[in-house]
Design an enzyme around this catalytic site. Structure first.
Site, PDB file in Angstrom:
ATOM      1  N   TYR A  33      -8.517   5.003   8.747  1.00 26.08           N
ATOM      2  CA  TYR A  33      -8.520   5.400  10.156  1.00 26.08           C
ATOM      3  C   TYR A  33      -9.651   6.418  10.322  1.00 26.08           C
ATOM      4  O   TYR A  33      -9.592   7.496   9.736  1.00 26.08           O
ATOM      5  CB  TYR A  33      -7.194   6.058  10.541  1.00 26.08           C
ATOM      6  CG  TYR A  33      -6.032   5.082  10.642  1.00 26.08           C
ATOM      7  CD1 TYR A  33      -5.390   4.596   9.512  1.00 26.08           C
ATOM      8  CD2 TYR A  33      -5.585   4.655  11.889  1.00 26.08           C
ATOM      9  CE1 TYR A  33      -4.329   3.708   9.616  1.00 26.08           C
ATOM     10  CE2 TYR A  33      -4.517   3.766  12.002  1.00 26.08           C
ATOM     11  CZ  TYR A  33      -3.897   3.302  10.865  1.00 26.08           C
ATOM     12  OH  TYR A  33      -2.849   2.423  10.971  1.00 26.08           O
ATOM     13  N   HIS A  78       0.836  -1.204   0.000  1.00 23.41           N
ATOM     14  CA  HIS A  78       0.000   0.000   0.000  1.00 23.41           C
ATOM     15  C   HIS A  78       0.864   1.245   0.000  1.00 23.41           C
ATOM     16  O   HIS A  78       1.868   1.308   0.698  1.00 23.41           O
ATOM     17  CB  HIS A  78      -0.882   0.045   1.250  1.00 23.41           C
ATOM     18  CG  HIS A  78      -2.000  -0.948   1.243  1.00 23.41           C
ATOM     19  ND1 HIS A  78      -3.020  -0.938   2.153  1.00 23.41           N
ATOM     20  CD2 HIS A  78      -2.261  -1.993   0.410  1.00 23.41           C
ATOM     21  CE1 HIS A  78      -3.858  -1.913   1.896  1.00 23.41           C
ATOM     22  NE2 HIS A  78      -3.420  -2.583   0.845  1.00 23.41           N
ATOM     23  N   LYS A  86       3.311   0.397  14.914  1.00 25.75           N
ATOM     24  CA  LYS A  86       4.766   0.431  15.063  1.00 25.75           C
ATOM     25  C   LYS A  86       5.368  -0.695  15.910  1.00 25.75           C
ATOM     26  O   LYS A  86       6.585  -0.900  15.878  1.00 25.75           O
ATOM     27  CB  LYS A  86       5.185   1.773  15.699  1.00 25.75           C
ATOM     28  CG  LYS A  86       5.173   2.925  14.720  1.00 25.75           C
ATOM     29  CD  LYS A  86       6.396   2.913  13.805  1.00 25.75           C
ATOM     30  CE  LYS A  86       6.158   3.560  12.477  1.00 25.75           C
ATOM     31  NZ  LYS A  86       5.914   2.640  11.372  1.00 25.75           N
ATOM     32  N   PRO A 136      -1.475   0.575  19.313  1.00 26.00           N
ATOM     33  CA  PRO A 136      -1.346   0.109  17.924  1.00 26.00           C
ATOM     34  C   PRO A 136      -1.737   1.117  16.838  1.00 26.00           C
ATOM     35  O   PRO A 136      -1.587   0.826  15.652  1.00 26.00           O
ATOM     36  CB  PRO A 136      -2.266  -1.120  17.866  1.00 26.00           C
ATOM     37  CG  PRO A 136      -3.201  -0.971  18.998  1.00 26.00           C
ATOM     38  CD  PRO A 136      -2.512  -0.166  20.052  1.00 26.00           C
ATOM     39  N   TYR A 141       4.921   6.801   9.416  1.00 24.12           N
ATOM     40  CA  TYR A 141       4.140   5.582   9.179  1.00 24.12           C
ATOM     41  C   TYR A 141       4.936   4.559   8.355  1.00 24.12           C
ATOM     42  O   TYR A 141       4.951   3.372   8.670  1.00 24.12           O
ATOM     43  CB  TYR A 141       2.822   5.940   8.480  1.00 24.12           C
ATOM     44  CG  TYR A 141       1.765   4.871   8.649  1.00 24.12           C
ATOM     45  CD1 TYR A 141       0.752   5.012   9.590  1.00 24.12           C
ATOM     46  CD2 TYR A 141       1.784   3.717   7.872  1.00 24.12           C
ATOM     47  CE1 TYR A 141      -0.212   4.027   9.768  1.00 24.12           C
ATOM     48  CE2 TYR A 141       0.822   2.729   8.037  1.00 24.12           C
ATOM     49  CZ  TYR A 141      -0.174   2.891   8.981  1.00 24.12           C
ATOM     50  OH  TYR A 141      -1.111   1.902   9.148  1.00 24.12           O
TER      51      TYR A 141
END
Ligand code: FAD
Ligand code: PHB
Length: 406
Positions: free
Chosen positions: A201, A72, A296, A292, A384
């Site tokens: 998200y 992704h 990471k 979470p 990220y």
């Protein structure tokens, strides 16, 4: 029994360390308390950052990940019923993440270790550590008249947040930094095709929700819930209804399917410093935990053992303890940046008990900023996909590859 490195725990940290040591000709024994089946079926993380992906590929354990992993190049932040894409590829100069389940990483590493004749022992009970401040630390295991002792040069504590390694360090040595959050995540695995190509998200007045996936036919979804939420109070229907509400967007509903696994996880930030005592080195969740939301934890565990394997490599190649002495300092630089990022994502996206109007407005302003300013979006994207690997590791790996080209 004797070995160079005794490793407690066959999670991602312990297995990756054993693998990296093997590639440098350093012997290790991994002791795991659960069965192989249990460890390989435990549903946990799903996002591998660029550093973890690259390491798996360059060290020869990335074949299945390459075949089955979903690459992704962005995520969606959804709030006030509309979606906003953070384009990792554009913002980071081509980097991305791979969706590949933690238990698949564990399977690949276990298979690689066993195929190479590595020693990974499952269902090992009553593990205890001894003489950590001497040159010959020991691990004792298996009680009830069947006790064994493993003599080691060094011990790696890779036994997760509830293991025994951290608590084997004498009182007063460690400083603990921690923060609890007043909520948890209810996570499900569902036999349903993912309702989006990328992770979503969602910030919602009823609480956070996350849409993730494992494969083209398996969805992984999470809902913010109470810390002490009783999973038995959540029927499949109730879970889907709540997910539909929180992940709603114009004209879009989630594809539902049978829920095949569900559970509740508490959210915590935790760091123990230093990550070393005598000849014991802590790595991964045994030394630090992140909520979470930043995806990471696993990646941090892998980054720790990368430093540890370089430090041990230097020690055995030239007797140089410099990097071993710096292990904690080098790891903690990355650990604290991941702590900051995970805390920030969590604070931005969750509903807090005291979410008064001020906090809610502030969160929405933050989301608006992150999705409208290239500078702000870049800080999310670069964290990220994973901050650069410490130059000490890169240098060590380059030297090592020159010495023994693969
Ligand atoms: P663990 O995986 O916990 O492994 C430790 C091992 O030690 C275990 O196998 C345990 O059985 C064994 N052990 C414990 N005690 C003993 C003992 N006394 N003797 C012998 N063995 C012992 N991270 C990400 O990077 N990306 C994500 O997307 C992500 N999502 C997550 C979602 C959820 C719901 C959760 C709960 C976690 C998530 N994480 C994520 C975090 C990630 O799963 C952990 O950070 C990761 O498992 C840490 O690896 P580890 O090897 O340090 O510890
Ligand atoms: C997951 O797929 O399990 C997952 C994805 C992203 C997160 C946490 C978990 O932030």
């Amino acid at each position: 029994m004797r070995t160079q490195i005794g490793i407690v725990g066959a999670g991602p940290a312990g297995l990756m360390l054993s693998h990296l040591l093997h590639l440098q000709g350093i012997e290790s024994v991994v002791l795991e308390k659960h069965s192989r089946r249990y460890v390989e079926e435990r549903v946990r993380a799903g996002v591998l950052d660029q550093g973890t992906v690259d390491l798996m590929l360059t060290t020869g354990v990335g074949r299945r990940m390459k075949e089955l992993g979903l690459v992704h190049y962005g995520i969606e932040l959804r709030f006030l019923n509309s979606g906003h894409r953070i384009d990792f590829k554009d913002l980071t100069g081509g980097l991305g993440i791979t969706i590949y389940a933690q238990q698949e990483v564990v399977k690949d590493l276990t298979n690689a270790r066993l195929a190479a004749g590595g020693q990974v022992f499952f269902e090992v009970g009553d593990v205890s550590l001894h003489d950590l401040d001497s040159q010959r630390p020991k691990i004792r295991y298996g009680g009830d008249g069947d006790a064994s002792e493993l003599q080691c040069d060094f011990i790696a504590g890779c036994d997760g947040s509830h293991g025994i390694c951290r608590s084997s360090i004498p009182n007063g040595v460690l400083t603990i930094f921690e923060r609890d959050y007043p909520f948890g995540w209810l996570g499900i695995l569902a036999e349903a095709p993912p309702s989006s190509d990328e992770l979503i998200y969602a910030y919602h007045e009823r609480g956070f929700a996350l849409l993730s996936m494992r494969s083209p036919t398996l969805s992984r979804l999470y809902l913010q819930c109470r810390r002490d939420e009783d999973i038995n109070e959540w029927s499949d229907d109730k879970i889907w209804t709540e997910l539909q509400r929180r992940l709603a967007a114009k004209k879009r509903t989630l594809v539902e399917g049978p829920i095949i696994q569900k559970g509740v996880t508490g959210m915590r930030s935790f760091v123990a410093e230093p990550m070393q005592y005598g000849r014991l080195f802590l790595a991964g969740d045994s030394a630090h935990i992140v909520p979470p939301t930043g995806a990471k934890g696993l990646n941090l565990a892998v980054a720790d053992v990368r430093v540890l394997s370089a430090a041990l490599g230097d020690f055995y190649a030239s007797g140089d303890s410099d990097l071993l002495n710096k292990y904690s300092e080098v790891c903690l630089r990355r650990v604290w940046k991941a702590q900051r990022f995970s805390w920030w994502m969590t604070s931005m996206l969750h509903r807090f008990d005291d979410n008064g109007t001020y906090d809610r407005r502030r969160q929405l302003a933050e989301l608006d900023y992150v999705t409208s300013s290239r500078a702000a979006a870049t800080t999310l994207a670069e964290n990220y996909v994973g901050l650069p690997i410490d130059p000490i590791c890169v240098e060590h790996e380059r030297k090592y590859q020159e010495r023994s080209p693969r």
